[in-house]
Structures are given as structure tokens and as C-alpha cells.
Motif scaffolding. Structure first.
Motif, PDB file in Angstrom:
ATOM      1  N   LEU A  50       0.828  -1.205   0.000  1.00 32.20           N
ATOM      2  CA  LEU A  50       0.000   0.000   0.000  1.00 32.20           C
ATOM      3  C   LEU A  50       0.866   1.260   0.000  1.00 32.20           C
ATOM      4  O   LEU A  50       0.558   2.227  -0.696  1.00 32.20           O
ATOM      5  CB  LEU A  50      -0.930  -0.008   1.221  1.00 32.20           C
ATOM      6  N   VAL A  88      -8.974  -3.109   3.771  1.00 31.51           N
ATOM      7  CA  VAL A  88      -8.047  -3.880   2.947  1.00 31.51           C
ATOM      8  C   VAL A  88      -8.057  -5.328   3.432  1.00 31.51           C
ATOM      9  O   VAL A  88      -8.076  -5.608   4.638  1.00 31.51           O
ATOM     10  CB  VAL A  88      -6.613  -3.292   2.995  1.00 31.51           C
ATOM     11  N   VAL A 114      -8.959  -3.758  -1.957  1.00 30.59           N
ATOM     12  CA  VAL A 114      -9.206  -2.475  -1.301  1.00 30.59           C
ATOM     13  C   VAL A 114     -10.634  -2.092  -1.639  1.00 30.59           C
ATOM     14  O   VAL A 114     -10.990  -1.955  -2.822  1.00 30.59           O
ATOM     15  CB  VAL A 114      -8.221  -1.388  -1.774  1.00 30.59           C
TER      16      VAL A 114
END
Length: 417
Positions: free
Chosen positions: A197, A210, A226
Motif C-alpha cells: 500500500l 483492505v 481495497v
């Protein structure tokens, strides 16, 4: 009777020789000239003018040679010069590049042994490419923008069993990213989901989640989701243009280029949150931009070597052209007319020593191929034959592109000006 006629002709030729001693050599010369023309036309010979010949500087096997040639392009030259190319050899500039000026430079780089370590695989190859990615591409090994390639000389010959260069490919980990419902295959050097990320600059907002957990180790082909609840979003894929890096190379002729590394475009996902009123979109704003495929830089070598004949320099100086513009002027004029002030568009061959009796308005004429040629009259009454007058007019014409440098850039892009 035949014998008396032959004796008569011999006495007549002897008498004429004494009266006109130069007659026989002149007649002989004329006869040989017509004979040569006859052989050229009828027997398929080729008469080539001096302007069809150029001097090439060939760099081959570490040596630079000066070679006169009538080749029309690089490939034609290599065939005529009987230069044998082996697998992995590289020729710069490209083989379809025209040879259109003197001291034209051609470089032949011989392939060298390279060993490529790709995980458990080991590939031995021959390549003359200058970057690790170019070597891999030349030998047919696919690498991705996220893969790390290191080129070095082996420090342990016994262990690596390598003599010469080696390239080590450190592969990125493939993963599947599902960004708000849009699926993309990515490659990453991150070790965990949380690191991924951060690498992709994905910032979780209110309502975002997530899966799997951020501490989850990244394994090959892991799927990462996500998601966002409570809002309406859309995601679209956008291309990232190829970035180009240009390096000046004095081993190449001015006006020529060579691709040292092939570039490729990238991709990114752009996610918008929609603003809705009564169920209709009234606006949108970006909430994420994620690069899924980084672009690969294209590396281009641009020729820097310049040779301008003293005659051309004298003409440009007389026309008041700045010496800094000489390379641009020489390139354009060489390609437009071959430095011929009486060149009429569409008339190949040697430069006529006189202006044509009629210059059609729709045809280019002169050093810069002014169309019509009569426009050059604004620079002087002798515009039909005086190269200096023509160059003065050409300098004024070049101002439409901001000067000679801009004119050169336009010519290279469009092959006209």
C-alpha cells in the motif's frame, strides 16, 4: 579492285594526318567517348557523378577506417564493404539510415559473451547491447519494469563459471490488486500487504478496508482487495507516456540517432468518488492514483560528430549565418539540394552549372528548395545562381521556426520545412 581501294584509303588518311595532325586523336577520343556511353546505356553500366559518392568513417573491431562509398544507406554500405555481422552484433545508426553527407559515421559493435542469472536459470548469450534490459531483450528474456537488473563483472570466476560480464535479474513478486472492484495484475518489491500500500501510494480513507491484513506477507499471486462502503466510485485505466532520455554521442554523425534501450508505456488506475444529487452525478474527485505498470525509459543516442567542408563554411559565413547554426544549415541544405544553387525539384544527378531556362512556380528551387524559387528575388537579383544570396533568403525563411535550430527540429520530425 578491293586492294586498290584499301591502298587509296591508307594514302588518303596519311595525307590528311600530315595536313591536320590533331584530327586522328580527336576523332579517336570522340569515338571512345561514344563507345563508353554506348556501353553504359546498352550494356547496363552505371555512370555516377561525384555528388553520389560519400566518405564514411567505419568503426569496426576497435579500428576506425575511412571508406569512400556510393552506398545509399547503412545496409547498402555494409553489403558493399563486405562487413560480416554475427548474432548479437549491433550496427549504429540503424541499417535504413540514408548516407547523405561526408564523414558519415557507422559503428559496428561486436557481441561479447554475457551470462544471465535469472533465479535458478542460467543463460549464456552473445550481445553488444549497452544496458542490462537491452541485453535481455536482445536474447529474448522478458523482464518487467519492476524487475531489478544488475550488470557486473564476475568477481568469483570459479563459483560463477563466468568469463566476462554477468547480469543478475532480481524478479519482482507478481500480485493481484483489486482496487474498488477493478482488477489489475501488478509486480512489487514489497514484503507485506502494508508495504505494498505504501509503495503504490494507496491511502485508506474513511470507509476503506483492505484484505488480507496489512501485516500479511506478500506471496506470489496473492490477491489484495481495497474496498469502500457508503459512496459510489468509478475506476479507469490511464496510460503513462514513455519517458525519453537523450544522450549526446560523438561517435555518431550529427543528425543520426540510435536507440540504446527500448522504452515502454506504463499504466495507472485512477479512482474517482462520485458526487450525486437525486441519483445523478454532479461531479467527481480523485481519491486514488495507483501505478500498476511503471513506464520504462527509452534511451536514445544522438549524434554529435560534425564535419562541414570549408567551402560550405565560407558560403555560410558570407551569408552572415552564425557559426553556431552551421550544423543545422548544413544538414537542411544537404538534404534539400545537396548544396546545389541551381537544383530544380525532381531533377536528380549532378548539379547543373547554369540556371534552368524555366522554373515552374510549383517546384522547389535552389539551396533550400524555395517554392517558388522566385521568392528568393527579395534577397538579390542574382538569386537564380548565387548561393550566398540564396542562403541569406533561407535565413529569413528559417525565422518562421524560430531560427535554424527550430528549422532543423522541424525537418527531422517532418522531413520538410
Amino acid at each position: 579492285m578491293a586492294k586498290r581501294k584499301a591502298n587509296f584509303l591508307q594514302r588518303l588518311m596519311a595525307r590528311e594526318f600530315h595536313r591536320h595532325p590533331f584530327a586522328v586523336p580527336v576523332v579517336t577520343l570522340i569515338f571512345l567517348s561514344f563507345g563508353t556511353m554506348f556501353a553504359s546505356v546498352i550494356l547496363g553500366g552505371q555512370t555516377i557523378g561525384a555528388n553520389d559518392s560519400h566518405v564514411v568513417q567505419l568503426s569496426l573491431d576497435g579500428k576506425r577506417q575511412i571508406v569512400p562509398t556510393r552506398a545509399i544507406d547503412v545496409n547498402d554500405f555494409l553489403v558493399r564493404a563486405k562487413v560480416n555481422l554475427n548474432d548479437g552484433d549491433i550496427v549504429e545508426p540503424s541499417r535504413d539510415t540514408p548516407i547523405d553527407n561526408d564523414n558519415f559515421r557507422i559503428n559496428v559493435y561486436r557481441a561479447r559473451p554475457v551470462t544471465i542469472f535469472d533465479g535458478d536459470k542460467r543463460v549464456q548469450a552473445l550481445s553488444a547491447a549497452t544496458t542490462p534490459r537491452s541485453v535481455a531483450a536482445q536474447v529474448g528474456i522478458q523482464v518487467y519494469p519492476e524487475d531489478d537488473l544488475k550488470q557486473e563483472v564476475s568477481s568469483n570466476v570459479l563459483k560463477d563459471q563466468v568469463i566476462g560480464e554477468k547480469i543478475v535479474i532480481d524478479r519482482a513478486t507478481p500480485a493481484n490488486l483489486n482496487l474498488y472492484g477493478t482488477q489489475a495484475t501488478i509486480r512489487t518489491r514489497s514484503k507485506t500487504v502494508g508495504d505494498l500500500l505504501k509503495e503504490k501510494n494507496i491511502k485508506l480513507g474513511s470507509g476503506d478496508s483492505v484484505q488480507p491484513d496489512a501485516k500479511t506477507p506478500l506471496t506470489p499471486n496473492l490477491s489484495v482487495f481495497v474496498t469502500r462502503t457508503g459512496t459510489q466510485i468509478v475506476t479507469s485505466e490511464v496510460a503513462i507516456p514513455v519517458d525519453t532520455q537523450t544522450v549526446e554521442d560523438p561517435s555518431l554523425s550529427f543528425g543520426t540517432t540510435a536507440i540504446r534501450q527500448q522504452g515502454s508505456a506504463g499504466k495507472k488506475l485512477v479512482t474517482y468518488q462520485l458526487d450525486l444529487q437525486n441519483g445523478k452525478e454532479t461531479g467527481r474527485h480523485i481519491i486514488q492514483e495507483v501505478i500498476t505498470v511503471p513506464p520504462v525509459t527509452q534511451i536514445i543516442a544522438r549524434g554529435k560528430a560534425i564535419y562541414i567542408s570549408p567551402d560550405h563554411s565560407s558560403l555560410m559565413a558570407a551569408a552572415g549565418i552564425s557559426s553556431g547554426d552551421y550544423p543545422y544549415v548544413d544538414y537542411i541544405v544537404s538534404h534539400e539540394s545537396g548544396w546545389c544553387p541551381t537544383k530544380l525539384q525532381g531533377n536528380p544527378g549532378a548539379c547543373p552549372g547554369y540556371a534552368p531556362a524555366y522554373i515552374p512556380n510549383g517546384y522547389g528551387y535552389g539551396m533550400c528548395q524555395s517554392t517558388p524559387g522566385s521568392k528568393m528575388a527579395s534577397a538579390g537579383a542574382d538569386w537564380q545562381t548565387n548561393p550566398v544570396t540564396q542562403l541569406r533568403w533561407c535565413s529569413g525563411y528559417a525565422s518562421r521556426y524560430g531560427g535554424w535550430a527550430g528549422s532543423y527540429q522541424h525537418w527531422v520530425a517532418y522531413h520538410n520545412w
